[in-house]
Design a protein around this motif. Structure first.
Motif, PDB file in Angstrom:
ATOM      1  N   GLU A 179     -12.684  -2.234  51.866  1.00  0.00           N
ATOM      2  CA  GLU A 179     -13.451  -3.262  51.175  1.00  0.00           C
ATOM      3  C   GLU A 179     -14.395  -2.646  50.154  1.00  0.00           C
ATOM      4  N   ALA A 180     -14.982  -1.506  50.495  1.00  0.00           N
ATOM      5  CA  ALA A 180     -15.899  -0.835  49.562  1.00  0.00           C
ATOM      6  C   ALA A 180     -15.166  -0.338  48.332  1.00  0.00           C
ATOM      7  N   LEU A 181     -13.906   0.090  48.526  1.00  0.00           N
ATOM      8  CA  LEU A 181     -13.119   0.563  47.388  1.00  0.00           C
ATOM      9  C   LEU A 181     -12.894  -0.541  46.355  1.00  0.00           C
ATOM     10  N   LYS A 182     -12.795  -1.784  46.846  1.00  0.00           N
ATOM     11  CA  LYS A 182     -12.587  -2.910  45.923  1.00  0.00           C
ATOM     12  C   LYS A 182     -13.822  -3.151  45.053  1.00  0.00           C
ATOM     13  N   MET A 183     -15.008  -2.715  45.575  1.00  0.00           N
ATOM     14  CA  MET A 183     -16.257  -2.955  44.829  1.00  0.00           C
ATOM     15  C   MET A 183     -16.793  -1.672  44.198  1.00  0.00           C
ATOM     16  N   THR A 184     -15.906  -0.712  44.004  1.00  0.00           N
ATOM     17  CA  THR A 184     -16.348   0.591  43.482  1.00  0.00           C
ATOM     18  C   THR A 184     -17.103   0.488  42.160  1.00  0.00           C
ATOM     19  N   GLN A 189     -21.947   3.384  45.698  1.00  0.00           N
ATOM     20  CA  GLN A 189     -22.587   3.992  46.860  1.00  0.00           C
ATOM     21  C   GLN A 189     -22.027   3.468  48.175  1.00  0.00           C
ATOM     22  N   LEU A 190     -21.421   2.279  48.155  1.00  0.00           N
ATOM     23  CA  LEU A 190     -20.822   1.746  49.380  1.00  0.00           C
ATOM     24  C   LEU A 190     -19.619   2.580  49.823  1.00  0.00           C
ATOM     25  N   VAL A 191     -18.845   3.071  48.867  1.00  0.00           N
ATOM     26  CA  VAL A 191     -17.686   3.915  49.202  1.00  0.00           C
ATOM     27  C   VAL A 191     -18.160   5.215  49.855  1.00  0.00           C
ATOM     28  N   ALA A 192     -19.209   5.811  49.265  1.00  0.00           N
ATOM     29  CA  ALA A 192     -19.735   7.068  49.832  1.00  0.00           C
ATOM     30  C   ALA A 192     -20.260   6.855  51.256  1.00  0.00           C
ATOM     31  N   ALA A 193     -20.945   5.740  51.492  1.00  0.00           N
ATOM     32  CA  ALA A 193     -21.480   5.463  52.833  1.00  0.00           C
ATOM     33  C   ALA A 193     -20.364   5.255  53.844  1.00  0.00           C
ATOM     34  N   ALA A 194     -19.286   4.529  53.414  1.00  0.00           N
ATOM     35  CA  ALA A 194     -18.166   4.289  54.330  1.00  0.00           C
ATOM     36  C   ALA A 194     -17.448   5.585  54.674  1.00  0.00           C
ATOM     37  N   ARG A 195     -17.295   6.477  53.659  1.00  0.00           N
ATOM     38  CA  ARG A 195     -16.658   7.773  53.926  1.00  0.00           C
ATOM     39  C   ARG A 195     -17.494   8.626  54.885  1.00  0.00           C
TER      40      ARG A 195
END
Length: 527
Positions: A179-184, A189-195
């Motif tokens: 889901e974070a990838l869709k809002m990159t 920063q959401l992608v980095a937090a999820a990773r």
């Protein structure tokens, strides 16, 4: 008359008469004269040499000049032997004939100074290197879907998949990443937090990249091995639920192991960190392993009275396995006793408090041996360090010392049983001993204990009571043999003195506080 005159004229008769006259005159002149003093002395010496001594077979310290009864036990005295031997030997020394020396197989050696080396044997087992032990844990909670390593003893390699775990929490975290990838563009920063969240659960970068590229969420996660080694414990089965941090396997790297030996406290003074030793394994006969002491446990085991000695051993081919029995040999150099006299163990006689050797004296036609008390240092296995009592170059008896000592006891001389020489008893001395016997009482007292420390403590307590002349504790029968003056003390007083130092008797029980203070080896009460 004429006939008589003819007889006197006969030459044969004349010769006989002259001989008789000469004998008569010699008797008149020399028969009443005194014997020379030198002849008298020789006669007296011969008489003394033939003087017979009498002794008791049960109490060899008794010496009398005439037969009779033993003043101690009342047995008939037996003849000892006629006096004789050299008169110039030192007082208390034992002179033996060549035949007696050969029959007793007496052997001697010259003492000298050495740099002593104490040879010690240590026993122990092989153990894994504790620093290489790893616990393979689940980093997320979930259910074990599959085990790829399913028995103890299996070899694993670093990075190998050990198990597959189904985790709802991890499933949700993967969806968060997608889901974070869709809002990159809007929220990078959401992608980095999820990773980062997935990395905290020990997912590798490759696993995270696979999720991103495929866009597919996996319901399971693989648990990878942190180290290479042997599985020493399997703690889960397929279908088990494990919490986060729950241990799945214990893995040990056995390329380096420890040889753990036990050393008694008496030997610890001779062991140092860095000392070399060699050891063998029952499972690998014919091969000797070498190592260096890397650690000595500062705390003793209170039950065995031993400390652990650690040796690190390289094991690249994994031939050495944990729990194998090992026997080590250590040659400890006693630098504090350098250049000291060392004597064989067979030369020493022990009395409990004294250590005795027999020194062979020179300049005599027949063997002469003299008792010598020595102060012993540490034991070297089959020999002892001598701190005092002997000089370099003296000759000591190394075999047959007990036979010499037995002969000394029978002759009433100083021995391991007699601290001082005895002498021939006069009638007055015999009367005194009979009086002493009348006031002396022999008794036995049941006393509990275990070891030589108990024996020393019990006997010391008994001898500390005024009036007690002897005390000997039999560890097998648990009986104390006593001789005491009944007019001075009695059995109840002696019993209380022994109980006071921590030993139960048949009359008194030691207090629990005193008993608890005894060393572990002296504890005799059953729990």
């Amino acid at each position: 008359m004429k006939k008589n005159m003819k007889l006197f004229k006969n030459r044969t008769i004349q010769a006989i008469l002259l001989v008789l006259a000469g004998l008569f005159v010699g008797w008149i002149i020399f028969g009443t004269s005194e014997v020379p003093s030198s002849s008298k002395a020789e006669h007296n010496h011969i008489a003394d040499a033939k003087k017979q001594l009498w002794t008791c077979s049960m109490h060899p310290q008794i010496r009398k000049e005439e037969p009779g009864k033993c003043p101690i036990c009342g047995m008939d005295l037996i003849p000892l032997r006629s006096g004789g031997g050299s008169s110039d030997i030192p007082e208390g020394a034992m002179q033996m004939s060549e035949e007696a020396t050969a029959l007793a197989n007496i052997q001697t050696s010259v003492v000298n100074r050495k740099n002593p080396v104490k040879e010690m044997l240590l026993y122990g087992v092989i153990a894994p290197d504790e620093r290489s032990l790893q616990s393979q844990a689940a980093h997320v909670s979930g259910r074990i879907e599959r085990l790829y390593v399913d028995f103890t003893g299996e070899t694993v390699q670093r990075g190998q998949t050990l198990a597959s775990v189904y985790s709802p929490e991890l499933f949700a975290a993967q969806q968060e990443l997608l889901e974070a990838l869709k809002m990159t563009p809007a929220q990078p920063q959401l992608v980095a937090a999820a990773r980062d969240k997935l990395k905290l659960w020990k997912l590798t970068d490759a696993q995270i990249a696979t999720i991103q590229s495929r866009g597919i969420v996996s319901s399971t996660v693989d648990i990878k091995a942190n180290t290479s080694g042997i599985v020493t414990a399997k703690r889960v089965s397929e279908g088990d639920y494990v919490p986060q941090g729950g241990v799945l396997f214990d893995v040990a790297n056995l390329s380096k192991v420890w040889a753990m030996f036990e050393a008694y406290e008496a030997d610890l003074a001779f062991l140092r960190k860095g000392d070399k030793l060699s050891f063998t394994l029952q499972a690998i006969p014919g091969k000797t392993f070498n190592g260096i002491i890397s650690f000595i446990d500062p705390i003793l085991d209170k039950t065995t009275r031993t400390a652990k000695i650690r040796v690190e051993v390289s094991n690249p081919d994994l031939r050495i396995k944990p729990e194998m029995y090992a026997t080590a040999k250590v040659n400890a150099r006693l630098q504090q006793y350098n250049n000291q006299i060392v004597i064989p163990q067979s030369a020493v006689l022990w009395t409990g408090k004294r250590s005795i050797v027999y020194v062979a004296l020179s300049d005599y036609d027949t063997p002469v041996y003299q008792l010598r008390e020595v102060e012993l240092g540490p034991s070297l296995g089959d020999s002892y360090v001598v701190l005092s009592g002997l000089n370099d170059g003296e000759t000591i008896v190394t075999n047959g010392a007990f036979a010499i000592d037995a002969s000394a006891q029978l002759e009433g001389k100083r021995s391991m049983m007699n601290d001082r020489s005895t002498h021939v008893m006069t009638g007055h001395e015999g009367h005194q001993m009979q009086s002493a016997k009348a006031s002396s009482t022999h008794a036995m007292l049941g006393v509990q204990g275990n070891c030589n420390m108990c024996k020393e403590r019990i006997e010391k307590a008994a001898l500390g009571v005024k009036g007690v002349s002897s005390a000997m504790w039999d560890a097998t029968a648990k009986k104390l043999h006593l001789d005491f003056n009944a007019s001075v003390t009695n059995l109840p007083v002696i019993s209380k003195a022994i109980a006071k130092v921590g030993h139960d008797t048949e009359k008194d029980k030691a207090s629990q506080k005193v008993y608890d203070a005894l060393p572990e080896c002296c504890k005799y009460r059953t729990k």
